[in-house]
Design an enzyme around this catalytic site. Structure first.
Site, PDB file in Angstrom:
ATOM      1  N   TYR A   1      27.026  37.733  61.808  1.00 23.97           N
ATOM      2  CA  TYR A   1      26.842  38.981  62.551  1.00 23.97           C
ATOM      3  C   TYR A   1      26.646  40.194  61.636  1.00 23.97           C
ATOM      4  CZ  TYR A   1      28.585  36.177  66.415  1.00 23.97           C
ATOM      5  OH  TYR A   1      28.761  35.200  67.359  1.00 23.97           O
TER       6      TYR A   1
ATOM      7  N   HIS B   1      24.308  44.839  66.849  1.00 24.17           N
ATOM      8  CA  HIS B   1      25.584  44.867  67.566  1.00 24.17           C
ATOM      9  C   HIS B   1      26.741  45.253  66.645  1.00 24.17           C
ATOM     10  CE1 HIS B   1      27.306  44.252  71.445  1.00 24.17           C
ATOM     11  NE2 HIS B   1      27.871  43.091  71.232  1.00 24.17           N
TER      12      HIS B   1
ATOM     13  N   TYR C   1      36.626  39.798  67.895  1.00 23.91           N
ATOM     14  CA  TYR C   1      35.316  39.695  68.542  1.00 23.91           C
ATOM     15  C   TYR C   1      35.167  40.834  69.545  1.00 23.91           C
ATOM     16  CZ  TYR C   1      34.268  35.409  66.135  1.00 23.91           C
ATOM     17  OH  TYR C   1      34.025  34.504  65.146  1.00 23.91           O
TER      18      TYR C   1
ATOM     19  N   ASN D   1      34.233  41.318  72.610  1.00 28.48           N
ATOM     20  CA  ASN D   1      34.733  41.300  73.991  1.00 28.48           C
ATOM     21  C   ASN D   1      36.231  41.523  74.103  1.00 28.48           C
ATOM     22  OD1 ASN D   1      32.085  40.684  74.420  1.00 28.48           O
ATOM     23  ND2 ASN D   1      32.453  38.622  75.193  1.00 28.48           N
TER      24      ASN D   1
ATOM     25  N   ASN E   1      30.381  45.324  76.464  1.00 29.65           N
ATOM     26  CA  ASN E   1      31.595  44.514  76.595  1.00 29.65           C
ATOM     27  C   ASN E   1      32.760  45.010  75.744  1.00 29.65           C
ATOM     28  OD1 ASN E   1      30.508  42.756  78.508  1.00 29.65           O
ATOM     29  ND2 ASN E   1      29.631  41.436  76.932  1.00 29.65           N
TER      30      ASN E   1
END
Length: 192
Positions: free
Chosen positions: A16, A21, A65, A67, A113
């Site tokens: 990532y 993001h 993470y 979320n 999220n």
């Protein structure tokens, strides 16, 4: 000393790194690097403490993470006894073009999220956010791939310029406050 909690949203893991993001991580990294700090592994997050101009910045990159970002946010908010209006959450925003940043002292999660989880855990959307426009330059049905993808080469100069501006925003919020900083940054166009 005034204390601020700076929360960069993203996902842990090398796959990532430097994706759209994870721009929150990249901004917090740049702020910590500019001020010669370093991260250590803390509870629910990588953490750095920066002292600058009589202020303390607790900078976190949640390890939970995206979320589940609220867990790290709430833990460090409580542990460091920071008031909610002296926090700043840096987040990617599909609804804003790449040329824009948007600083607000509140506002909904808008389908993000990470922000949804923070709002859910805090029970309010009234906490400051710095939204980093990533645009929506993707074909229908490819949103996830776009958001989790790396920046296009032609986007890199604008992204670099905006990251540097975000570091200034963090500093300015602590010195001149949100209102004056918002008036300046929200009207800016990058890459023009």
């Amino acid at each position: 000393m005034s204390k601020f909690l700076i929360v960069g949203l993203g996902n842990p893991g090398t796959e990532y790194r430097h994706t759209r993001h994870n721009i929150g991580f990249d901004v917090v990294d740049a702020f910590v690097l500019k001020h010669a700090g370093g991260f250590t592994q803390g509870r629910h997050a990588e953490v750095a403490e920066i002292k600058w101009r009589g202020r303390i910045f607790i900078c976190i990159k949640p390890a939970t993470y995206m979320n589940l970002s609220g867990k790290a946010f709430k833990y460090w908010l409580d542990k460091e006894k920071v008031v909610l209006d002296q926090t700043l959450t840096v987040v990617d925003d599909l609804a804003l073009p790449l040329s824009k940043l948007r600083l607000r002292t509140g506002g909904s999660h808008a389908g993000h999220n990470g922000l949804f989880d923070i709002q859910n855990i805090l029970g309010t959307d009234k906490y400051p956010k710095l939204r980093f426009g990533i645009g929506n330059n993707f074909p229908k049905g490819m949103q996830i791939e776009y958001v989790l993808g790396k920046w296009f080469p032609e986007e890199q100069p604008i992204v670099k310029e905006k990251i540097e501006k975000c570091v200034e925003v963090i500093e300015n919020v602590s010195v001149i406050g949100f209102e004056r900083t918002m008036n300046h940054v929200n009207s800016m166009e990058f890459g023009k």
